[in-house]
Design an enzyme around this catalytic site. Structure first.
Site, PDB file in Angstrom:
ATOM      1  N   SER A 232       0.660 -18.766  36.680  1.00  0.00           N
ATOM      2  CA  SER A 232       1.658 -18.546  37.728  1.00  0.00           C
ATOM      3  C   SER A 232       1.098 -17.544  38.728  1.00  0.00           C
ATOM      4  O   SER A 232      -0.029 -17.081  38.592  1.00  0.00           O
ATOM      5  CB  SER A 232       2.951 -17.991  37.119  1.00  0.00           C
ATOM      6  OG  SER A 232       2.745 -16.647  36.740  1.00  0.00           O
ATOM      7  N   LYS A 233       1.904 -17.235  39.702  1.00  0.00           N
ATOM      8  CA  LYS A 233       1.503 -16.300  40.759  1.00  0.00           C
ATOM      9  C   LYS A 233       1.044 -14.948  40.216  1.00  0.00           C
ATOM     10  O   LYS A 233       0.215 -14.281  40.822  1.00  0.00           O
ATOM     11  CB  LYS A 233       2.691 -16.083  41.694  1.00  0.00           C
ATOM     12  CG  LYS A 233       2.495 -16.757  43.036  1.00  0.00           C
ATOM     13  CD  LYS A 233       3.617 -16.412  43.977  1.00  0.00           C
ATOM     14  CE  LYS A 233       3.106 -15.821  45.276  1.00  0.00           C
ATOM     15  NZ  LYS A 233       2.095 -16.581  45.976  1.00  0.00           N
ATOM     16  N   ARG A 234       1.627 -14.575  39.083  1.00  0.00           N
ATOM     17  CA  ARG A 234       1.252 -13.293  38.478  1.00  0.00           C
ATOM     18  C   ARG A 234      -0.246 -13.200  38.225  1.00  0.00           C
ATOM     19  O   ARG A 234      -0.826 -12.129  38.170  1.00  0.00           O
ATOM     20  CB  ARG A 234       1.953 -13.119  37.120  1.00  0.00           C
ATOM     21  CG  ARG A 234       3.355 -12.582  37.176  1.00  0.00           C
ATOM     22  CD  ARG A 234       3.901 -12.458  35.773  1.00  0.00           C
ATOM     23  NE  ARG A 234       3.886 -13.745  35.079  1.00  0.00           N
ATOM     24  CZ  ARG A 234       3.219 -13.989  33.956  1.00  0.00           C
ATOM     25  NH1 ARG A 234       2.518 -13.055  33.381  1.00  0.00           N
ATOM     26  NH2 ARG A 234       3.273 -15.182  33.398  1.00  0.00           N
TER      27      ARG A 234
END
Ligand code: GLU
Length: 451
Positions: A232-234
């Site tokens: 994910s973006k994390r």
């Protein structure tokens, strides 16, 4: 082999989607399956039936991302929405042949059914005169297929709900539209993310009801970040657009993604698209999640950057930064950057003048003895002739010797004077590139600023 990539244009193209697109592209450009002599064709279908989320900008963004990656399609883009008349015709055929039925059951009815028959029992509706359309699922047996990656995959029919394939207003649903579109496009292999695994038996049942042979299926395991959690973006750049903005080269992105869990090489080997297409085999894709590690991509990207000719790298950097006249700065920076985005913070001062970093200035030139050393360095540089990298280095090292200072104590004030900050390409190369007049005038500016 006829393969397809079928994104829903609901936002940017994510790394997982790019992987599915790439693997399909590689299959279409590879040797094909033994005994299958259909020429490799990569079909692009835009699943734009969600009218609210499928905006023109989203479609453009996906096409743009595919083009940037160089994943050119051979047919399409086919608009799923454009196939509406055909979907309606096929739906009617299933209703007429008794493979599907209208049913007014709502979510509460399904819940009540499960309470009565057990949660494991698939919902079976009562035919009504109107309402949504459901596909009949047989009560006996299993719906099975040989997944090219996962092997034999099988779902007991009794526990599958009769799936809704069209709403009461007649508009068809995803699982139905996909099956019809794959059939019409004569797709031989459906390669997509594992999140679609539970859709496959429904799509197979549509093929069966139409009396058609389904394609082969392969479901790609999920992508994880290095921490083992779903990507994910994390974890950093998660979409193709973000990777581009972060300064990765499309060839490095393709190369890195192609190696993720595909078992044909260690994760840092270099391959051209043609070589990857030659080597790629669905059967060798690992069943376990692949790890997308941006640090590894960075590393690979840095190596790709250094493989480019100076002219090529300069062209890409000029495009990336929107600046021109970068060749000299690129030449002395190329060993120190891993992405196109690394270049400007390192070497922008060579083109646009020193940056403003008061902290660095204070710490280096404002420190005890800073002005004195910089003054001595100015003298040494002024006396350097011709003003070449070698001579500049010799002059400054001589000053190190004669002053008894450490090299850094001499080089750092010069660096801060020309760059405004403590990072730059090689100091001698940077000074030589700026030339004597420009260097001396920057040193003078710094000396004036310091008093
Ligand atoms: N449109 C679906 C998605 O973007 C993919 C459909 C498919 O590959 O069958 O997730």
């Amino acid at each position: 082999m006829r393969v397809r990539f079928a994104p829903s244009p609901t936002g940017a193209l994510h790394v997982g989607g790019a992987r599915a697109a790439l693997y399909n592209w590689l299959l279409a450009h590879g040797p094909g399956e033994e005994g299958d002599d259909t020429p490799g064709t990569f079909v692009l279908r835009i699943e734009d039936t969600d009218r609210e989320r499928s905006t023109e900008e989203n479609v453009a963004q996906i096409l743009d991302a595919l083009e940037w990656l160089g994943l050119q399609w051979d047919e399409g883009p086919i608009s799923q929405l454009g196939n509406t008349p055909r979907h309606q015709q096929a739906l009617q055929q299933l209703l007429d042949d008794g493979f599907a039925y209208h049913c007014n059951a709502n979510a509460d009815d399904v819940k009540a059914y499960k309470e009565k028959h057990g949660a494991e029992r698939g919902f079976r509706g009562e035919p009504d005169a109107d309402g949504a359309v459901r596909l009949h699922v047989p009560d006996e047996g299993r719906t099975s297929f040989e997944d090219a990656i996962r092997g034999e995959t099988s779902f007991p029919n009794a526990s599958m709900d009769d799936p809704v394939i069209a709403r009461a207003d007649g508009s068809v649903l995803y699982n139905f539209a996909v099956a019809i579109d794959d059939l019409d496009a004569k797709i031989t292999h459906v390669v997509r993310g594992e999140d679609h695994l539970s859709n496959t038996p429904k799509q197979l049942l549509v093929f069966e009801a139409l009396g058609e042979t389904p394609p082969k299926y392969a479901h790609l395991p999920l992508l994880h970040g290095p921490d083992g959690k779903k990507l994910s973006k994390r974890h950093g750049a998660a979409s193709v657009q973000e990777l581009r903005d972060a300064g990765y080269l499309p060839e490095a992105v393709n190369n890195y993604i192609a190696l993720l869990g595909t078992g044909f090489a260690a994760d840092e080997e270099f391959f051209t698209m043609a070589q990857m297409a030659e080597l790629f085999r669905l059967e060798r894709v690992s069943k376990s999640p692949a790890v997308f590690d941006e640090q590894k991509l960075r590393h690979m990207n840095g190596r790709y950057l250094r493989e480019l000719s100076l002219d090529e790298l300069t062209e890409r950097l000029e495009k990336f930064t929107g600046k021109s006249g970068l060749r000299g700065a690129v030449e002395i920076s190329r060993e120190k950057i891993q992405t196109l985005a690394d270049f400007w913070p390192l070497a922008g001062f060579l083109v646009d003048g020193p940056v403003d970093d008061p902290k660095a200035f204070q710490k280096v030139i404002g420190a005890e003895g800073g002005v004195q050393t910089l003054t001595a360095a100015r003298e040494a540089l002024a006396a350097t002739d011709p003003f070449t990298v070698e001579n500049i280095e010799a002059s400054l090292r001589e000053l190190v010797e004669s002053s008894g200072l450490k090299p850094g104590q001499v080089f750092q004030p010069v660096r801060v004077a020309i760059a405004g900050t403590t990072i730059s390409p090689g100091i001698f190369e940077s000074v030589a590139l700026l030339g004597k007049d420009r260097t001396l005038s920057l040193v003078d500016d710094a000396l004036i600023k310091a008093v």
